[in-house]
Design a protein around this motif. Structure first.
Motif, short mmCIF file in Angstrom:
data_model
loop_
_atom_site.label_atom_id
_atom_site.label_comp_id
_atom_site.label_asym_id
_atom_site.label_seq_id
_atom_site.Cartn_x
_atom_site.Cartn_y
_atom_site.Cartn_z
N ASP A 276 18.25 -20.89 35.78
CA ASP A 276 18.45 -19.48 35.41
C ASP A 276 18.43 -18.56 36.64
O ASP A 276 19.17 -17.57 36.69
CB ASP A 276 17.34 -19.01 34.46
N ALA A 277 17.56 -18.85 37.62
CA ALA A 277 17.46 -17.96 38.79
C ALA A 277 18.80 -17.88 39.51
O ALA A 277 19.23 -16.79 39.91
CB ALA A 277 16.36 -18.43 39.74
N LEU A 278 19.50 -19.02 39.65
CA LEU A 278 20.80 -19.01 40.33
C LEU A 278 21.86 -18.34 39.44
O LEU A 278 22.76 -17.65 39.95
CB LEU A 278 21.23 -20.42 40.72
N GLN A 279 21.76 -18.50 38.13
CA GLN A 279 22.70 -17.80 37.25
C GLN A 279 22.56 -16.28 37.45
O GLN A 279 23.55 -15.56 37.55
CB GLN A 279 22.44 -18.15 35.78
N ASN A 309 12.81 -23.13 43.66
CA ASN A 309 12.65 -21.80 43.05
C ASN A 309 12.54 -20.68 44.08
O ASN A 309 12.15 -20.93 45.22
CB ASN A 309 11.34 -21.74 42.25
N PRO A 310 12.79 -19.43 43.64
CA PRO A 310 12.34 -18.30 44.44
C PRO A 310 10.80 -18.33 44.50
O PRO A 310 10.16 -19.09 43.78
CB PRO A 310 12.80 -17.08 43.62
N ARG A 311 10.22 -17.49 45.35
CA ARG A 311 8.75 -17.39 45.35
C ARG A 311 8.31 -16.51 44.18
O ARG A 311 9.05 -15.62 43.76
CB ARG A 311 8.25 -16.78 46.66
N PRO A 312 7.09 -16.74 43.67
CA PRO A 312 6.64 -15.97 42.50
C PRO A 312 6.74 -14.45 42.70
O PRO A 312 7.06 -13.71 41.77
CB PRO A 312 5.18 -16.40 42.33
N SER A 337 7.91 -14.11 38.94
CA SER A 337 6.73 -14.64 38.23
C SER A 337 6.69 -14.15 36.78
O SER A 337 6.24 -14.87 35.89
CB SER A 337 5.43 -14.28 38.95
N ASP A 338 7.20 -12.94 36.52
CA ASP A 338 7.26 -12.43 35.13
C ASP A 338 8.24 -13.28 34.31
O ASP A 338 8.01 -13.59 33.14
CB ASP A 338 7.72 -10.97 35.09
N TYR A 339 9.36 -13.62 34.96
CA TYR A 339 10.39 -14.42 34.29
C TYR A 339 9.82 -15.79 33.90
O TYR A 339 9.98 -16.27 32.76
CB TYR A 339 11.60 -14.59 35.22
N VAL A 340 9.11 -16.40 34.84
CA VAL A 340 8.54 -17.74 34.61
C VAL A 340 7.46 -17.68 33.52
O VAL A 340 7.41 -18.55 32.65
CB VAL A 340 7.98 -18.31 35.94
N LYS A 341 6.63 -16.65 33.56
CA LYS A 341 5.58 -16.50 32.53
C LYS A 341 6.21 -16.39 31.15
O LYS A 341 5.73 -16.96 30.17
CB LYS A 341 4.73 -15.25 32.81
N HIS A 342 7.31 -15.64 31.06
CA HIS A 342 8.02 -15.47 29.79
C HIS A 342 8.51 -16.84 29.27
O HIS A 342 8.42 -17.13 28.08
CB HIS A 342 9.20 -14.51 30.00
N PHE A 343 8.99 -17.69 30.18
CA PHE A 343 9.49 -19.03 29.82
C PHE A 343 8.36 -19.90 29.27
O PHE A 343 8.51 -20.57 28.24
CB PHE A 343 10.09 -19.67 31.08
N PHE A 344 7.20 -19.88 29.94
CA PHE A 344 6.10 -20.77 29.55
C PHE A 344 5.28 -20.27 28.36
O PHE A 344 4.46 -20.97 27.82
CB PHE A 344 5.18 -21.04 30.74
N ARG A 345 5.53 -19.00 27.99
CA ARG A 345 4.76 -18.41 26.90
C ARG A 345 5.24 -18.91 25.54
O ARG A 345 4.60 -18.72 24.53
CB ARG A 345 4.93 -16.88 26.98
#
Length: 359
Positions: A276-279, A309-312, A337-345
């Motif tokens: 997703d980050a590259l998209q 990944n990018p850095r948090p 880091s917000d994006y990743v937290k949303h994914f793991f939630r």
């Protein structure tokens, strides 16, 4: 009272205790010789793999990296990233023995007694950067996934030697280090495809500033058609570099509707997918694509992904070069880091995470 083979773990708290708290994982369930899948793993019908939806004649591109700077090869990499989001690479610069060593190390780690593996669980690990777990996000899932994993976030070699399990740390470090050459080649080609010709330190750090490697173990499963190894999702990475064994079971969503394409194991190859980050960074030019793993009724399977990944603390959004050339941004700037937290939630839910960054 020990669970019976016919009616295993009718009680969810007994299952949680055995699988999670005691560190047995699904490997422990598999080795009990259960005749029926515990109900906590039975997926709703819409999440099970329907074999009629598999396109047998299609396959994702296979790209020979021996002349990776050749314009034709570069074009095939960029085309694969935009049309498929997935491709396999052969004749790359990661030596086969490095790949074999990390596969052996994966079996060694999962062969450890439960109490040793459990030292690395969420409750007992001395650091969030090393985590032994099971399923994906058990607290958020309605149905569990048939997989155990060890996840290692790379900070430094010193930290890895201090915290990562001794049975696999050197092999994982070697795999990550040797893969870096290939990761840089791929990112250079993909950036040139966006007319971003210069990857300076800032850009490199945005694209590959942090890395995590998972060792995944998918044990033999009773009633594999009722569950999943991994549910439908796209990765949150820039790129994912996946080493899979010879068993197979990874499926990628095809370009038309609810069709799925098997990614056949090719000895010595690596599977590459856009995250997703590259998209988001490419403003939608490169696509992260849903994929899933089926459970297997007769063989144990392992895989070893490196998430680049990018850095948090990085803000991610369409690259400034793309916006400067007049492209209309379709994503906003979000803190990674917000994006990743949303994914793991939440449980795995296809490609819904990316909506978090849409304008």
């Amino acid at each position: 009272m020990a669970p019976t083979l016919a009616e295993p773990f009718g009680d969810s708290s007994a299952l949680t205790d055995f699988v999670i708290n005691q560190g047995n994982g699904v490997k422990g369930l598999s080795e009990m010789g259960l005749r029926a899948l515990p109900k906590q793993y039975i997926q709703p019908l819409e999440e099970r793999m329907c074999m009629t939806n598999i396109i047998a004649q299609e396959s994702i591109p296979i790209i020979d990296m021996s002349n990776w700077e050749d314009p034709e090869v570069a074009k095939s990499i960029c085309d694969a990233a935009s049309k498929w989001g997935f491709f396999q690479i052969v004749n790359h610069d990661v030596p086969v023995e490095v790949l074999e060593n990390v596969k052996d190390a994966t079996y060694r780690f999962f062969g450890l007694p439960a109490e040793v593996k459990n030292k690395y669980s969420k409750e007992h690990s001395s650091s969030n950067n090393v985590r032994f777990g099971t399923s994906f996000s058990p607290q958020a899932e309605k149905a569990l996934e048939w997989k155990d994993y060890l996840s290692m976030f790379y900070v430094s070699e010193e930290e890895a030697f201090a915290l990562w399990p001794p049975v696999c740390r050197e092999q994982v470090l070697d795999y990550m280090k040797k893969s870096e050459v290939v990761i840089k080649q791929l990112l250079q080609v993909l950036m040139k495809g966006l007319k971003v010709n210069e990857i300076d330190e800032t850009k490199e750090s945005l694209l590959m500033g942090s890395m995590r490697t998972n060792l995944n173990y998918y044990p033999i499963c009773p009633n594999p058609e009722l569950t999943v190894g991994v549910g439908r999702h796209s990765d949150v990475s820039t790129l994912t570099i996946l080493l899979q064994d010879e068993i197979g079971g990874l499926f990628v969503r095809g370009n038309k509707g609810d069709n799925w394409i098997h990614v056949p194991p090719i000895k010595g190859s690596l599977v590459i997918n856009v995250g997703d980050a590259l998209q988001i960074l490419s403003n939608g030019r490169y696509r992260s694509v849903e994929h899933r793993v089926v459970a297997n009724g007769s063989k144990n399977r392992i895989s070893v992904p490196i998430f680049v990944n990018p850095r948090p603390g990085d803000m991610i959004g369409p690259l400034p070069e793309l916006v400067a050339s007049g492209e209309k941004p379709i994503y906003k700037q979000v803190l990674y880091s917000d994006y990743v937290k949303h994914f793991f939630r939440k449980a795995h839910d296809g490609k819904k995470t990316v909506a978090f960054a849409e304008l």
